[in-house]
Motif scaffolding. Structure first.
Motif, PDB file in Angstrom:
ATOM      1  N   VAL A 132      -0.592  -2.645 -13.432  1.00 14.80           N
ATOM      2  CA  VAL A 132       0.118  -2.267 -12.219  1.00 14.80           C
ATOM      3  C   VAL A 132      -0.716  -2.686 -11.013  1.00 14.80           C
ATOM      4  O   VAL A 132      -1.921  -2.427 -10.955  1.00 14.80           O
ATOM      5  N   GLU A 133      -0.047  -3.344 -10.068  1.00 18.77           N
ATOM      6  CA  GLU A 133      -0.682  -3.740  -8.810  1.00 18.77           C
ATOM      7  C   GLU A 133      -0.063  -2.890  -7.712  1.00 18.77           C
ATOM      8  O   GLU A 133       1.158  -2.844  -7.563  1.00 18.77           O
ATOM      9  N   LEU A 134      -0.901  -2.193  -6.978  1.00 22.10           N
ATOM     10  CA  LEU A 134      -0.449  -1.323  -5.896  1.00 22.10           C
ATOM     11  C   LEU A 134      -0.505  -2.058  -4.567  1.00 22.10           C
ATOM     12  O   LEU A 134      -1.388  -2.887  -4.356  1.00 22.10           O
ATOM     13  N   SER A 135       0.422  -1.727  -3.692  1.00 26.87           N
ATOM     14  CA  SER A 135       0.416  -2.261  -2.322  1.00 26.87           C
ATOM     15  C   SER A 135       0.027  -1.123  -1.394  1.00 26.87           C
ATOM     16  O   SER A 135       0.627  -0.039  -1.447  1.00 26.87           O
ATOM     17  N   TYR A 136      -0.981  -1.364  -0.571  1.00 28.19           N
ATOM     18  CA  TYR A 136      -1.401  -0.403   0.451  1.00 28.19           C
ATOM     19  C   TYR A 136      -1.143  -1.027   1.807  1.00 28.19           C
ATOM     20  O   TYR A 136      -1.370  -2.224   2.001  1.00 28.19           O
ATOM     21  N   GLY A 137      -0.662  -0.204   2.740  1.00 29.66           N
ATOM     22  CA  GLY A 137      -0.341  -0.746   4.043  1.00 29.66           C
ATOM     23  C   GLY A 137      -0.846   0.101   5.190  1.00 29.66           C
ATOM     24  O   GLY A 137      -1.035   1.313   5.067  1.00 29.66           O
ATOM     25  N   TRP A 138      -1.052  -0.582   6.305  1.00 25.46           N
ATOM     26  CA  TRP A 138      -1.408   0.029   7.576  1.00 25.46           C
ATOM     27  C   TRP A 138      -0.327  -0.408   8.564  1.00 25.46           C
ATOM     28  O   TRP A 138      -0.203  -1.606   8.851  1.00 25.46           O
TER      29      TRP A 138
ATOM     30  N   LYS B 230      -5.299 -10.290  17.108  1.00 24.28           N
ATOM     31  CA  LYS B 230      -5.393 -11.344  18.126  1.00 24.28           C
ATOM     32  C   LYS B 230      -4.412 -12.480  17.852  1.00 24.28           C
ATOM     33  O   LYS B 230      -3.964 -13.157  18.771  1.00 24.28           O
ATOM     34  N   ALA B 231      -4.085 -12.687  16.579  1.00 18.70           N
ATOM     35  CA  ALA B 231      -3.146 -13.746  16.187  1.00 18.70           C
ATOM     36  C   ALA B 231      -1.688 -13.296  16.349  1.00 18.70           C
ATOM     37  O   ALA B 231      -0.774 -14.046  16.020  1.00 18.70           O
ATOM     38  N   GLY B 232      -1.490 -12.061  16.839  1.00 18.32           N
ATOM     39  CA  GLY B 232      -0.137 -11.578  17.097  1.00 18.32           C
ATOM     40  C   GLY B 232       0.487 -10.763  15.985  1.00 18.32           C
ATOM     41  O   GLY B 232       1.669 -10.425  16.051  1.00 18.32           O
ATOM     42  N   LEU B 233      -0.286 -10.431  14.965  1.00 18.07           N
ATOM     43  CA  LEU B 233       0.234  -9.598  13.882  1.00 18.07           C
ATOM     44  C   LEU B 233      -0.013  -8.124  14.224  1.00 18.07           C
ATOM     45  O   LEU B 233      -0.952  -7.807  14.942  1.00 18.07           O
ATOM     46  N   HIS B 234       0.839  -7.245  13.702  1.00 15.60           N
ATOM     47  CA  HIS B 234       0.787  -5.840  14.115  1.00 15.60           C
ATOM     48  C   HIS B 234       0.473  -4.866  12.987  1.00 15.60           C
ATOM     49  O   HIS B 234       0.020  -3.761  13.241  1.00 15.60           O
ATOM     50  N   ALA B 235       0.766  -5.261  11.753  1.00 14.79           N
ATOM     51  CA  ALA B 235       0.572  -4.381  10.601  1.00 14.79           C
ATOM     52  C   ALA B 235      -0.011  -5.219   9.467  1.00 14.79           C
ATOM     53  O   ALA B 235       0.065  -6.448   9.490  1.00 14.79           O
ATOM     54  N   MET B 236      -0.597  -4.534   8.480  1.00 15.80           N
ATOM     55  CA  MET B 236      -1.252  -5.270   7.406  1.00 15.80           C
ATOM     56  C   MET B 236      -1.073  -4.519   6.090  1.00 15.80           C
ATOM     57  O   MET B 236      -1.044  -3.293   6.061  1.00 15.80           O
ATOM     58  N   LEU B 237      -0.986  -5.286   5.021  1.00 20.39           N
ATOM     59  CA  LEU B 237      -0.993  -4.697   3.686  1.00 20.39           C
ATOM     60  C   LEU B 237      -2.015  -5.434   2.840  1.00 20.39           C
ATOM     61  O   LEU B 237      -2.501  -6.497   3.215  1.00 20.39           O
ATOM     62  N   THR B 238      -2.334  -4.844   1.717  1.00 20.76           N
ATOM     63  CA  THR B 238      -3.183  -5.493   0.729  1.00 20.76           C
ATOM     64  C   THR B 238      -2.736  -5.064  -0.653  1.00 20.76           C
ATOM     65  O   THR B 238      -2.109  -4.006  -0.803  1.00 20.76           O
TER      66      THR B 238
ATOM     67  N   GLY C 175      -5.108   3.477   4.462  1.00 18.24           N
ATOM     68  CA  GLY C 175      -4.014   2.727   3.846  1.00 18.24           C
ATOM     69  C   GLY C 175      -3.100   3.657   3.074  1.00 18.24           C
ATOM     70  O   GLY C 175      -3.560   4.567   2.385  1.00 18.24           O
ATOM     71  N   GLU C 176      -1.805   3.437   3.226  1.00 11.91           N
ATOM     72  CA  GLU C 176      -0.813   4.246   2.520  1.00 11.91           C
ATOM     73  C   GLU C 176      -0.203   3.418   1.401  1.00 11.91           C
ATOM     74  O   GLU C 176       0.106   2.244   1.594  1.00 11.91           O
ATOM     75  N   LYS C 177      -0.016   4.041   0.241  1.00 14.62           N
ATOM     76  CA  LYS C 177       0.616   3.334  -0.869  1.00 14.62           C
ATOM     77  C   LYS C 177       2.077   3.083  -0.490  1.00 14.62           C
ATOM     78  O   LYS C 177       2.819   4.022  -0.186  1.00 14.62           O
ATOM     79  N   ILE C 178       2.471   1.800  -0.481  1.00 12.57           N
ATOM     80  CA  ILE C 178       3.828   1.444  -0.055  1.00 12.57           C
ATOM     81  C   ILE C 178       4.633   0.761  -1.162  1.00 12.57           C
ATOM     82  O   ILE C 178       5.810   0.458  -0.968  1.00 12.57           O
TER      83      ILE C 178
ATOM     84  N   PHE D 192     -11.103   3.051  -1.633  1.00 10.89           N
ATOM     85  CA  PHE D 192     -11.648   2.535  -0.376  1.00 10.89           C
ATOM     86  C   PHE D 192     -10.502   2.320   0.620  1.00 10.89           C
ATOM     87  O   PHE D 192     -10.592   2.716   1.779  1.00 10.89           O
ATOM     88  N   TYR D 193      -9.409   1.703   0.164  1.00 10.77           N
ATOM     89  CA  TYR D 193      -8.266   1.457   1.049  1.00 10.77           C
ATOM     90  C   TYR D 193      -7.632   2.771   1.502  1.00 10.77           C
ATOM     91  O   TYR D 193      -7.229   2.903   2.660  1.00 10.77           O
ATOM     92  N   GLU D 194      -7.566   3.737   0.616  1.00 12.86           N
ATOM     93  CA  GLU D 194      -7.041   5.052   0.990  1.00 12.86           C
ATOM     94  C   GLU D 194      -7.931   5.711   2.039  1.00 12.86           C
ATOM     95  O   GLU D 194      -7.450   6.291   3.008  1.00 12.86           O
ATOM     96  N   ALA D 195      -9.248   5.594   1.866  1.00 13.31           N
ATOM     97  CA  ALA D 195     -10.189   6.181   2.832  1.00 13.31           C
ATOM     98  C   ALA D 195     -10.083   5.515   4.203  1.00 13.31           C
ATOM     99  O   ALA D 195     -10.341   6.153   5.227  1.00 13.31           O
ATOM    100  N   LEU D 196      -9.651   4.241   4.225  1.00 11.51           N
ATOM    101  CA  LEU D 196      -9.451   3.530   5.493  1.00 11.51           C
ATOM    102  C   LEU D 196      -8.079   3.823   6.109  1.00 11.51           C
ATOM    103  O   LEU D 196      -7.722   3.226   7.115  1.00 11.51           O
TER     104      LEU D 196
END
Length: 169
Positions: free
Chosen positions: A156-162, A115-123, A140-143, A134-138
């Protein structure tokens, strides 16, 4: 479980969930000394500043207690040009994990970011944190991955993205 937008009066409850969740989630991953030094007061002050900026949601148990929260906004690192949004935090008290609360919080946050105009998300998630599954089950792809230091521990900190928030919704 009721999911709602956080209000400033939730800061102390969010701080409690934040600290308590860190202490259970990161036990054996981050030094015990670091976990013991986490401060409810400092986290409360942080959340008092963050809540008015928006994109913070809480999960309430049937008795009205805050048992989880999620926050997000614009992607902060600039390392991932295809991802304009970021989930900064998702924490749920241990007794409520696995109940669907996390999914509800992620859906609410993703919808709000859209709603705020963003289109993709990572964590970002520490590799040894089981929340990565949990993120993989939702979907999320490791990016990406990065070396980080938390409490004098290197990890190591992983980045997952949608790529498309609509796919989460």
């Amino acid at each position: 479980m009721k999911i709602r937008r956080a209000v400033p009066e939730d800061a102390a409850s969010i701080a409690r969930v934040h600290v308590d969740s860190w202490r259970t989630t990161y036990k054996g991953i981050v030094s015990e000394d670091y976990l013991n030094k986490l401060s409810y007061r400092k986290r409360q002050e942080m959340w008092e500043g963050a809540i008015p900026k928006g994109h913070v949601f809480v999960a309430e148990s049937p008795d009205g207690r805050v048992v989880g929260f999620a926050s997000g906004g614009k992607e902060r690192t600039g390392k991932f040009p295809l991802y304009d949004g970021e989930m900064y935090a998702l924490y749920i008290l241990e007794d409520y994990q696995g109940s669907g609360t996390g999914k509800k919080l992620v859906y609410q946050l993703a919808g709000d970011l859209k709603k705020a105009g963003l289109h993709a998300m990572l964590t970002l998630v520490v590799e040894n944190n089981r929340a990565r599954y949990f993120y993989e089950a939702l979907g999320g792809e490791k990016i990406g991955s990065d070396e980080v230091e938390i409490g004098r521990n290197s990890m190591v900190e992983l980045s997952y993205g949608w790529k498309d928030l609509q796919r989460i919704l």
